[in-house]
Design a protein around this motif. Sequence first.
Motif, PDB file in Angstrom:
ATOM      1  N   TYR A  31      44.643  27.316  39.380  1.00 29.59           N
ATOM      2  CA  TYR A  31      43.710  28.111  40.175  1.00 29.59           C
ATOM      3  C   TYR A  31      44.003  29.603  40.017  1.00 29.59           C
ATOM      4  O   TYR A  31      45.154  30.010  39.835  1.00 29.59           O
ATOM      5  CB  TYR A  31      43.825  27.760  41.656  1.00 29.59           C
ATOM      6  CG  TYR A  31      43.342  26.372  41.995  1.00 29.59           C
ATOM      7  CD1 TYR A  31      41.977  26.085  42.064  1.00 29.59           C
ATOM      8  CD2 TYR A  31      44.245  25.350  42.260  1.00 29.59           C
ATOM      9  CE1 TYR A  31      41.535  24.822  42.390  1.00 29.59           C
ATOM     10  CE2 TYR A  31      43.807  24.071  42.586  1.00 29.59           C
ATOM     11  CZ  TYR A  31      42.456  23.818  42.640  1.00 29.59           C
ATOM     12  OH  TYR A  31      42.015  22.560  42.956  1.00 29.59           O
ATOM     13  N   THR A  32      42.936  30.405  40.125  1.00 33.63           N
ATOM     14  CA  THR A  32      43.103  31.855  40.108  1.00 33.63           C
ATOM     15  C   THR A  32      43.932  32.304  41.301  1.00 33.63           C
ATOM     16  O   THR A  32      44.855  33.113  41.187  1.00 33.63           O
ATOM     17  CB  THR A  32      41.733  32.556  40.122  1.00 33.63           C
ATOM     18  OG1 THR A  32      40.959  32.093  39.014  1.00 33.63           O
ATOM     19  CG2 THR A  32      41.908  34.065  40.025  1.00 33.63           C
ATOM     20  N   LYS A  33      43.582  31.762  42.470  1.00 31.30           N
ATOM     21  CA  LYS A  33      44.346  32.022  43.694  1.00 31.30           C
ATOM     22  C   LYS A  33      44.668  30.678  44.338  1.00 31.30           C
ATOM     23  O   LYS A  33      43.834  30.096  45.035  1.00 31.30           O
ATOM     24  CB  LYS A  33      43.537  32.888  44.667  1.00 31.30           C
ATOM     25  CG  LYS A  33      43.260  34.291  44.157  1.00 31.30           C
ATOM     26  CD  LYS A  33      42.480  35.095  45.193  1.00 31.30           C
ATOM     27  CE  LYS A  33      42.211  36.523  44.717  1.00 31.30           C
ATOM     28  NZ  LYS A  33      41.440  37.303  45.724  1.00 31.30           N
ATOM     29  N   PRO A  34      45.869  30.150  44.112  1.00 34.01           N
ATOM     30  CA  PRO A  34      46.231  28.845  44.685  1.00 34.01           C
ATOM     31  C   PRO A  34      46.071  28.782  46.193  1.00 34.01           C
ATOM     32  O   PRO A  34      45.762  27.718  46.744  1.00 34.01           O
ATOM     33  CB  PRO A  34      47.702  28.684  44.275  1.00 34.01           C
ATOM     34  CG  PRO A  34      47.832  29.516  43.043  1.00 34.01           C
ATOM     35  CD  PRO A  34      46.930  30.688  43.251  1.00 34.01           C
ATOM     36  N   SER A  35      46.235  29.896  46.884  1.00 36.38           N
ATOM     37  CA  SER A  35      46.092  29.902  48.340  1.00 36.38           C
ATOM     38  C   SER A  35      44.643  29.694  48.776  1.00 36.38           C
ATOM     39  O   SER A  35      44.376  29.344  49.916  1.00 36.38           O
ATOM     40  CB  SER A  35      46.610  31.224  48.917  1.00 36.38           C
ATOM     41  OG  SER A  35      45.884  32.316  48.377  1.00 36.38           O
ATOM     42  N   ASN A  36      43.700  29.908  47.836  1.00 36.69           N
ATOM     43  CA  ASN A  36      42.281  29.742  48.135  1.00 36.69           C
ATOM     44  C   ASN A  36      41.680  28.636  47.259  1.00 36.69           C
ATOM     45  O   ASN A  36      40.535  28.703  46.845  1.00 36.69           O
ATOM     46  CB  ASN A  36      41.548  31.073  47.894  1.00 36.69           C
ATOM     47  CG  ASN A  36      40.144  31.071  48.474  1.00 36.69           C
ATOM     48  OD1 ASN A  36      39.902  30.478  49.517  1.00 36.69           O
ATOM     49  ND2 ASN A  36      39.231  31.725  47.787  1.00 36.69           N
ATOM     50  N   ALA A  37      42.516  27.613  46.988  1.00 31.57           N
ATOM     51  CA  ALA A  37      42.135  26.575  46.033  1.00 31.57           C
ATOM     52  C   ALA A  37      40.889  25.811  46.455  1.00 31.57           C
ATOM     53  O   ALA A  37      40.093  25.393  45.608  1.00 31.57           O
ATOM     54  CB  ALA A  37      43.301  25.602  45.849  1.00 31.57           C
ATOM     55  N   SER A  38      40.685  25.614  47.759  1.00 29.89           N
ATOM     56  CA  SER A  38      39.544  24.818  48.216  1.00 29.89           C
ATOM     57  C   SER A  38      38.202  25.456  47.898  1.00 29.89           C
ATOM     58  O   SER A  38      37.172  24.780  47.881  1.00 29.89           O
ATOM     59  CB  SER A  38      39.651  24.581  49.732  1.00 29.89           C
ATOM     60  OG  SER A  38      39.657  25.825  50.426  1.00 29.89           O
ATOM     61  N   ASN A  39      38.187  26.748  47.621  1.00 35.37           N
ATOM     62  CA  ASN A  39      36.930  27.447  47.340  1.00 35.37           C
ATOM     63  C   ASN A  39      36.700  27.683  45.856  1.00 35.37           C
ATOM     64  O   ASN A  39      35.689  28.264  45.471  1.00 35.37           O
ATOM     65  CB  ASN A  39      36.918  28.797  48.065  1.00 35.37           C
ATOM     66  CG  ASN A  39      36.917  28.633  49.578  1.00 35.37           C
ATOM     67  OD1 ASN A  39      36.311  27.704  50.102  1.00 35.37           O
ATOM     68  ND2 ASN A  39      37.613  29.524  50.271  1.00 35.37           N
ATOM     69  N   GLU A  40      37.634  27.250  45.016  1.00 30.65           N
ATOM     70  CA  GLU A  40      37.488  27.435  43.575  1.00 30.65           C
ATOM     71  C   GLU A  40      36.961  26.157  42.942  1.00 30.65           C
ATOM     72  O   GLU A  40      37.220  25.053  43.407  1.00 30.65           O
ATOM     73  CB  GLU A  40      38.823  27.832  42.948  1.00 30.65           C
ATOM     74  CG  GLU A  40      39.303  29.223  43.349  1.00 30.65           C
ATOM     75  CD  GLU A  40      40.447  29.699  42.493  1.00 30.65           C
ATOM     76  OE1 GLU A  40      40.479  29.338  41.304  1.00 30.65           O
ATOM     77  OE2 GLU A  40      41.313  30.432  43.005  1.00 30.65           O
ATOM     78  N   GLU A  41      36.222  26.315  41.855  1.00 32.58           N
ATOM     79  CA  GLU A  41      35.655  25.184  41.149  1.00 32.58           C
ATOM     80  C   GLU A  41      35.923  25.328  39.660  1.00 32.58           C
ATOM     81  O   GLU A  41      36.185  26.412  39.153  1.00 32.58           O
ATOM     82  CB  GLU A  41      34.144  25.081  41.390  1.00 32.58           C
ATOM     83  CG  GLU A  41      33.754  24.816  42.840  1.00 32.58           C
ATOM     84  CD  GLU A  41      32.265  24.670  43.005  1.00 32.58           C
ATOM     85  OE1 GLU A  41      31.538  24.904  42.012  1.00 32.58           O
ATOM     86  OE2 GLU A  41      31.814  24.316  44.110  1.00 32.58           O
ATOM     87  N   GLY A  42      35.867  24.211  38.970  1.00 35.19           N
ATOM     88  CA  GLY A  42      36.072  24.208  37.540  1.00 35.19           C
ATOM     89  C   GLY A  42      35.704  22.856  36.960  1.00 35.19           C
ATOM     90  O   GLY A  42      35.370  21.916  37.685  1.00 35.19           O
ATOM     91  N   VAL A  43      35.764  22.730  35.639  1.00 36.30           N
ATOM     92  CA  VAL A  43      35.404  21.489  34.982  1.00 36.30           C
ATOM     93  C   VAL A  43      36.294  20.344  35.450  1.00 36.30           C
ATOM     94  O   VAL A  43      35.843  19.229  35.690  1.00 36.30           O
ATOM     95  CB  VAL A  43      35.514  21.653  33.448  1.00 36.30           C
ATOM     96  CG1 VAL A  43      35.237  20.337  32.748  1.00 36.30           C
ATOM     97  CG2 VAL A  43      34.559  22.725  32.966  1.00 36.30           C
ATOM     98  N   ILE A  44      37.574  20.621  35.632  1.00 41.06           N
ATOM     99  CA  ILE A  44      38.522  19.590  36.042  1.00 41.06           C
ATOM    100  C   ILE A  44      38.740  19.604  37.535  1.00 41.06           C
ATOM    101  O   ILE A  44      38.692  18.575  38.208  1.00 41.06           O
ATOM    102  CB  ILE A  44      39.868  19.770  35.307  1.00 41.06           C
ATOM    103  CG1 ILE A  44      39.721  19.367  33.832  1.00 41.06           C
ATOM    104  CG2 ILE A  44      40.960  18.936  35.960  1.00 41.06           C
ATOM    105  CD1 ILE A  44      40.988  19.487  33.044  1.00 41.06           C
ATOM    106  N   LEU A  45      38.949  20.769  38.120  1.00 39.07           N
ATOM    107  CA  LEU A  45      39.414  20.863  39.491  1.00 39.07           C
ATOM    108  C   LEU A  45      38.332  20.629  40.539  1.00 39.07           C
ATOM    109  O   LEU A  45      38.638  20.528  41.716  1.00 39.07           O
ATOM    110  CB  LEU A  45      40.073  22.228  39.721  1.00 39.07           C
ATOM    111  CG  LEU A  45      41.298  22.500  38.837  1.00 39.07           C
ATOM    112  CD1 LEU A  45      41.854  23.877  39.128  1.00 39.07           C
ATOM    113  CD2 LEU A  45      42.360  21.443  39.065  1.00 39.07           C
ATOM    114  N   THR A  46      37.064  20.555  40.136  1.00 40.40           N
ATOM    115  CA  THR A  46      36.006  20.295  41.107  1.00 40.40           C
ATOM    116  C   THR A  46      36.160  18.912  41.728  1.00 40.40           C
ATOM    117  O   THR A  46      35.995  18.734  42.932  1.00 40.40           O
ATOM    118  CB  THR A  46      34.624  20.415  40.443  1.00 40.40           C
ATOM    119  OG1 THR A  46      34.464  21.748  39.956  1.00 40.40           O
ATOM    120  CG2 THR A  46      33.518  20.130  41.445  1.00 40.40           C
TER     121      THR A  46
END
Length: 270
Positions: A31-46
Amino acid sequence: MTSTNNTFQGIYKQNDFYQFINNTLAKTVFYTKPSNASNEEGVILTSNSVIGGVRIRQMRVQKRDCSDIPESIQSTVPCYYMKYSQSIRETNPINLTNVEYSMVRSWQNDWTTWKDTSTLGTSVGISGKLTNYEGDGYTVDIPWGTSVADVQAFAYYLEKNNYISSNTRAIVISFTLYNEVGEFFIYNEMVVEVTPTGILYPSKLSVIPFRKSFHTSAAGRPNHATFDALRVICAVALNIFLLYRVVPHITRNSNQHLHCFRFALKAKLT
């Protein structure tokens, strides 16, 4: 780092390997910001979560007898065994060449120490295209909470410290994902073999989905076998309910309706 080839299959030079970690692996798995992981999306992490982190493991070979090489060029020609095997694998600590490119992470220099299978917790080897490799090697585990920027800095750090050397024969990148929707795990393993001439060969890419054993379960949560048994019990209970409660009720009502119809028909005829 000027290459624009960021795919695994496009790795054939050292620069390609560092670009793959820097621009593909880092941005896809971390994640770009692990502390804000719930708001990040990606091909795998969604839809998936990384379990533990990413492991990078390297296998090297020892130096060999260089008497067959003219003395005038021995200092300029890498003198290592060409093909990897367990009998000639290198296990001595790696001396860093550019310590000024140091980082502040506690795990950053773990890759300089050779670790056996008992330390790494696995005894499973790997079958490459060029040869086979054991489950040990020079290993570093990049924790899940590491940011994209720190992973990219680590890739730069590896490059400056000659991570891929003349005696490197294979690099293995592995990590495990958990899919919360399907409740299964996905083990990912990428093998890059290195020829004695320095050409990198992305020889193996494995994506293995699996579920935790039906005979075991996570703490506080039933396993899949339990869920399957509950489904069967519910299905049987539903069938019993339909057979003994609903069906007789429908039959009784149908008989009553039929009796009323016959009575009305008889009255009309008379």
